[in-house]
Design a protein around this motif. Structure first.
Motif, PDB file in Angstrom:
ATOM      1  N   THR A 118      34.866  11.423  46.111  1.00  0.00           N
ATOM      2  CA  THR A 118      33.687  12.295  46.206  1.00  0.00           C
ATOM      3  C   THR A 118      34.021  13.651  45.593  1.00  0.00           C
ATOM      4  N   GLY A 119      33.003  14.417  45.352  1.00  0.00           N
ATOM      5  CA  GLY A 119      33.181  15.756  44.799  1.00  0.00           C
ATOM      6  C   GLY A 119      32.429  15.930  43.499  1.00  0.00           C
ATOM      7  N   PHE A 120      31.360  16.728  43.554  1.00  0.00           N
ATOM      8  CA  PHE A 120      30.555  16.999  42.351  1.00  0.00           C
ATOM      9  C   PHE A 120      30.544  18.515  42.138  1.00  0.00           C
ATOM     10  N   PRO A 121      31.292  19.002  41.127  1.00  0.00           N
ATOM     11  CA  PRO A 121      31.395  20.462  40.915  1.00  0.00           C
ATOM     12  C   PRO A 121      30.154  21.024  40.219  1.00  0.00           C
ATOM     13  N   THR A 122      29.043  20.942  40.909  1.00  0.00           N
ATOM     14  CA  THR A 122      27.785  21.370  40.284  1.00  0.00           C
ATOM     15  C   THR A 122      27.694  22.893  40.144  1.00  0.00           C
ATOM     16  N   HIS A 123      28.400  23.635  41.061  1.00  0.00           N
ATOM     17  CA  HIS A 123      28.385  25.112  40.974  1.00  0.00           C
ATOM     18  C   HIS A 123      29.501  25.548  40.008  1.00  0.00           C
ATOM     19  N   PHE A 124      29.315  25.303  38.739  1.00  0.00           N
ATOM     20  CA  PHE A 124      30.371  25.425  37.742  1.00  0.00           C
ATOM     21  C   PHE A 124      30.922  26.834  37.588  1.00  0.00           C
ATOM     22  N   ASN A 125      30.134  27.845  38.032  1.00  0.00           N
ATOM     23  CA  ASN A 125      30.583  29.237  37.856  1.00  0.00           C
ATOM     24  C   ASN A 125      31.038  29.851  39.172  1.00  0.00           C
ATOM     25  N   GLN A 126      31.330  28.996  40.178  1.00  0.00           N
ATOM     26  CA  GLN A 126      31.798  29.492  41.469  1.00  0.00           C
ATOM     27  C   GLN A 126      33.150  28.869  41.793  1.00  0.00           C
ATOM     28  N   ASP A 127      33.808  29.410  42.801  1.00  0.00           N
ATOM     29  CA  ASP A 127      35.091  28.881  43.244  1.00  0.00           C
ATOM     30  C   ASP A 127      35.078  28.745  44.772  1.00  0.00           C
ATOM     31  N   PRO A 128      35.094  27.548  45.300  1.00  0.00           N
ATOM     32  CA  PRO A 128      35.160  26.249  44.603  1.00  0.00           C
ATOM     33  C   PRO A 128      33.781  25.849  44.066  1.00  0.00           C
ATOM     34  N   PRO A 129      33.749  24.975  43.073  1.00  0.00           N
ATOM     35  CA  PRO A 129      32.463  24.605  42.464  1.00  0.00           C
ATOM     36  C   PRO A 129      31.751  23.446  43.179  1.00  0.00           C
ATOM     37  N   GLU A 130      32.396  22.856  44.211  1.00  0.00           N
ATOM     38  CA  GLU A 130      31.815  21.691  44.888  1.00  0.00           C
ATOM     39  C   GLU A 130      30.546  22.056  45.657  1.00  0.00           C
ATOM     40  N   GLU A 131      29.788  21.023  46.014  1.00  0.00           N
ATOM     41  CA  GLU A 131      28.617  21.180  46.878  1.00  0.00           C
ATOM     42  C   GLU A 131      28.848  20.405  48.179  1.00  0.00           C
ATOM     43  N   THR A 132      27.965  20.629  49.148  1.00  0.00           N
ATOM     44  CA  THR A 132      28.137  20.003  50.462  1.00  0.00           C
ATOM     45  C   THR A 132      27.686  18.554  50.493  1.00  0.00           C
ATOM     46  N   ASP A 133      26.980  18.096  49.475  1.00  0.00           N
ATOM     47  CA  ASP A 133      26.586  16.692  49.441  1.00  0.00           C
ATOM     48  C   ASP A 133      27.742  15.864  48.907  1.00  0.00           C
ATOM     49  N   GLY A 134      28.119  14.837  49.649  1.00  0.00           N
ATOM     50  CA  GLY A 134      29.221  13.956  49.254  1.00  0.00           C
ATOM     51  C   GLY A 134      30.334  13.905  50.269  1.00  0.00           C
ATOM     52  N   PRO A 135      31.041  15.038  50.527  1.00  0.00           N
ATOM     53  CA  PRO A 135      32.144  14.989  51.495  1.00  0.00           C
ATOM     54  C   PRO A 135      31.742  14.522  52.901  1.00  0.00           C
ATOM     55  N   PRO A 136      30.627  14.988  53.477  1.00  0.00           N
ATOM     56  CA  PRO A 136      30.272  14.474  54.811  1.00  0.00           C
ATOM     57  C   PRO A 136      30.026  12.964  54.819  1.00  0.00           C
TER      58      PRO A 136
ATOM     59  N   ARG B  73      21.122  20.037  35.766  1.00  0.00           N
ATOM     60  CA  ARG B  73      20.563  21.115  34.932  1.00  0.00           C
ATOM     61  C   ARG B  73      21.077  21.018  33.491  1.00  0.00           C
ATOM     62  N   LYS B  74      21.713  19.928  33.135  1.00  0.00           N
ATOM     63  CA  LYS B  74      22.230  19.633  31.799  1.00  0.00           C
ATOM     64  C   LYS B  74      23.487  20.431  31.448  1.00  0.00           C
ATOM     65  N   VAL B  75      24.133  21.031  32.469  1.00  0.00           N
ATOM     66  CA  VAL B  75      25.355  21.800  32.206  1.00  0.00           C
ATOM     67  C   VAL B  75      26.539  20.848  32.158  1.00  0.00           C
ATOM     68  N   ASN B  76      27.324  20.928  31.099  1.00  0.00           N
ATOM     69  CA  ASN B  76      28.517  20.090  30.957  1.00  0.00           C
ATOM     70  C   ASN B  76      29.639  20.633  31.844  1.00  0.00           C
ATOM     71  N   ILE B  77      30.123  19.825  32.772  1.00  0.00           N
ATOM     72  CA  ILE B  77      31.158  20.266  33.720  1.00  0.00           C
ATOM     73  C   ILE B  77      32.447  19.455  33.526  1.00  0.00           C
ATOM     74  N   LYS B  78      32.635  18.931  32.334  1.00  0.00           N
ATOM     75  CA  LYS B  78      33.786  18.059  32.070  1.00  0.00           C
ATOM     76  C   LYS B  78      35.108  18.748  32.371  1.00  0.00           C
ATOM     77  N   HIS B  79      35.205  20.068  32.149  1.00  0.00           N
ATOM     78  CA  HIS B  79      36.456  20.792  32.363  1.00  0.00           C
ATOM     79  C   HIS B  79      36.856  20.847  33.831  1.00  0.00           C
ATOM     80  N   LEU B  80      35.934  20.502  34.734  1.00  0.00           N
ATOM     81  CA  LEU B  80      36.215  20.543  36.170  1.00  0.00           C
ATOM     82  C   LEU B  80      36.473  19.159  36.777  1.00  0.00           C
ATOM     83  N   VAL B  81      36.432  18.130  35.932  1.00  0.00           N
ATOM     84  CA  VAL B  81      36.429  16.753  36.436  1.00  0.00           C
ATOM     85  C   VAL B  81      37.639  15.984  35.925  1.00  0.00           C
ATOM     86  N   ASN B  82      38.344  15.301  36.839  1.00  0.00           N
ATOM     87  CA  ASN B  82      39.370  14.336  36.435  1.00  0.00           C
ATOM     88  C   ASN B  82      38.693  12.992  36.136  1.00  0.00           C
TER      89      ASN B  82
END
Length: 635
Positions: free
Chosen positions: A359-377, A471-480
């Protein structure tokens, strides 16, 4: 010395034999008389005395009788006990009006110290020894053959005038004293469209082995070659037939060999004792009780594997799916639904011994951490239930988020959300075989570490190789490249995969990518290109995780599914249901977990996307209501 068809005594000449058709309609007493006078030879009793029960026979010294009875009760699928005699009791008045166990089986096996030392047409010469021996009469699957035929299901071995095929398996029986062995099963090829019918026809016949214990690939229960049965005859399947396996009373023969008594006797496999007891006839009105109605589902094609559950359990799980399919933001996610995916994924996971979750979707690409609350619970809810069901479970996450997730897991254990820590892993695709080595011991695809991979709200690779938020933002740099594990798993027999998502850009949702491209905003760009075996779409991905946890609880509380999981050996797991219930998702647990996520800086992205706060309905209120609704369905 092992039992084989070639070692059997030769049958009598054909002129002395009685036709199969006449044997089908003869009364059991008449057949027993023919057996006593040796006019039937050593043929199989399958198809004889239609409508009457037949029995497997085990004869042991009275000093072993108590332990063998306990062994039967502990393994009631293969060894349904019809009657235990007194020492030296030849007759069995509870099952017949006139019988003699020394003469009334077509053929007997003699064992000395666990070794087969010969076949006997009767046991009269051992009368003195048998005065100190106890006879066990055990239910036989031949008794439900008429029910199978009445259900419109062909019996291939009867059609081919052969004994039923029987095989040793890798399924261990529950050990009692000196009795310890693996189960033996009988196999009948059944047309795929008749699987529900044959399971339902045999389910009520618990005193003659009951419903199947396995449907599908024989290798899953340790059988290497169907053309070489350990007992009985090979049977030729027809095109479209599926191998269906029932617990078999020949398990008693294996138990005798494991115990190694100085002297013991059994029936010769396929050559039963025929009783005067009529099989319990099915009611002319079909059983409509959902709790007693067996349904079969294919949960894997490679290897082929079917599971079973009651109609009542299936109805509950379908109700769960209806609830999590609510579309709060009216985004049109119903276009991504595939019928039955929650049910099949949960059935498949219920059979798994080891599950890997990501799990883990770094949708908040300009924040630290970029994850959201949907997924981990949702991931933790599934992990908690899998732990309660005594399965191995681990979580793989992006390397940059590893330490944060370790702290979240530790806090979740401390607050009682999880019973024990879940191992956390990261994956780097740094060599040609890195995924194979991660998934399998020593990189050997024949020995996978995991049976099932689950992705919940995890960024999925799009067709252009990038990863996008909605939102069509490429977040590849945050994803393994965790999706490489899933694409590799699809090439390894025995590893199944599930994706849980809500918008179509999540790992695993490639199974519905055409619908995503057509119906979802920016779908042509953001659609995940990596598909899983099962794709569960929910209004919020966490809801999908909660539904899986609830479905696993429902299935394991279902007696029909529980028996199939246990292969009808051991005892029902009623005593464990409280611990399973305590692992279910609750509003209190999720409130604690969301507080933990906020503590580590993880933010929600759902309220703005779904527009719920604009309607005066805060997201957490809808979230809590969903958990309560799922609990009401489950419990």
């Amino acid at each position: 010395m092992s039992i084989s068809r070639g070692d059997l005594e030769p049958p009598l000449e054909s002129s002395e034999m009685v036709s199969s058709e006449s044997l089908r309609s003869l009364h059991p007493a008449a057949i027993r008389q023919l057996i006593r006078t040796r006019k039937l030879g050593t043929r199989s009793t399958s198809g004889m005395a239609e409508g009457y029960k037949q029995a497997n026979i085990v004869i042991l010294h009275k000093g072993l009788a108590d332990d063998f009875e306990k062994f039967c009760h502990a393994n009631s699928g293969p060894l349904p006990l019809l009657y235990r005699s007194q020492p030296g009791e030849w007759k069995c008045t509870i099952l017949t009006d006139n019988s003699d166990i020394r003469t009334d089986c077509p053929q007997y096996c003699k064992f000395q110290c666990g070794n087969l030392t010969g076949y006997k047409s009767d046991l009269l010469e051992y009368t003195k020894e048998m005065e100190d021996m106890t006879t066990f009469y055990l239910g036989c699957s031949f008794a439900f053959e008429q029910a199978i035929l009445k259900a419109g299901v062909p019996i291939r071995n009867v059609e081919q005038k052969r004994n039923v095929s029987m095989y040793k398996t890798s399924v261990p029986c529950r050990e009692v004293g000196r009795f310890q062995c693996n189960m033996v099963v009988s196999m009948r090829p059944v047309p795929e469209g008749k699987l529900d019918a044959v399971a339902q026809a045999t389910h009520p016949a618990r005193d003659v082995h009951g419903a199947p214990v396995h449907i599908g690939h024989p290798g899953l229960i340790g059988i290497q070659d169907l053309s070489r049965p350990d007992y009985g005859d090979p049977v030729q399947p027809h095109q479209g037939d599926v191998p269906v396996f029932w617990a078999c009373g020949v398990t008693g023969v294996e138990a005798v060999q494991s115990c190694k008594p100085p002297l013991a006797f059994t029936y010769s496999p396929g050559r039963m004792f025929i009783t005067d007891c009529k099989r319990n006839e099915s009611s002319p009105v079909p059983n409509t009780d959902p709790a007693e109605t067996v349904q079969t589902f294919c949960v894997s094609q490679n290897p082929l594997h079917y599971s079973v559950a009651s109609a009542a359990a299936v109805q509950k799980i379908r109700a769960l799916k209806c609830h999590i399919g609510a579309d709060p933001g009216d985004r049109g996610i119903k276009a991504l639904f595939i019928q039955g995916e929650l049910l099949k994924a949960s059935l498949c996971m219920s059979h798994a011994a080891s599950v890997l979750i990501t799990t883990g979707f770094p949708t908040h690409f300009n924040q630290d951490p970029p994850e959201e609350t949907d997924g981990p619970p949702g991931a933790i809810a599934m992990a908690a239930m899998l732990q309660a069901l005594k399965k191995q479970v681990a979580i793989v996450t992006d390397h940059r988020a590893l330490e944060m997730n370790k702290k979240i897991i530790e806090d979740a254990v401390e607050q009682g959300i999880l019973n024990t820590p879940v191992p956390l892993l990261s994956f780097q695709d740094d060599s040609q075989d890195s995924a194979l080595r991660f998934l399998c011991h020593d990189g050997n695809p024949k020995t996978p570490r995991y049976d099932h991979l689950v992705a919940i709200e995890c960024a999925g690779r799009a067709a252009d190789g990038n990863y996008y938020n909605m939102r069509k933002v490429n977040i590849k740099h945050l994803v393994n490249p965790i999706d490489t594990l899933f694409t590799t798993a699809s090439t390894i027999p025995g590893i199944m995969t599930t994706g849980i998502g809500e918008g179509g850009n999540e790992l695993g949702m490639g199974k519905v990518k055409e619908a995503v491209r057509k119906c979802m905003p920016h779908g042509e760009l953001v659609a995940c290109d990596v598909g899983d075996d099962f794709a569960i779409t929910a209004g919020v991905s966490n809801w999908g995780g909660y539904a899986v946890a609830c479905a696993l609880y429902i299935l394991n509380c279902c007696p029909i599914h529980d028996r199939y999981l246990r292969k009808a050996v051991g005892f029902p797991r009623h005593s464990e249901q409280d611990s399973w219930a305590s692992a279910l998702p609750t509003v209190t647990k999720e409130e604690k977990l969301l507080e933990l996520l906020v503590k580590y800086g993880i933010q929600s992205s759902k309220t703005g996307i779904l527009g719920m706060e604009a309607e005066g309905l805060p997201f957490y209120a809808t979230h809590s209501a969903m958990i309560q609704q799922l609990a009401e369905i489950t419990l």
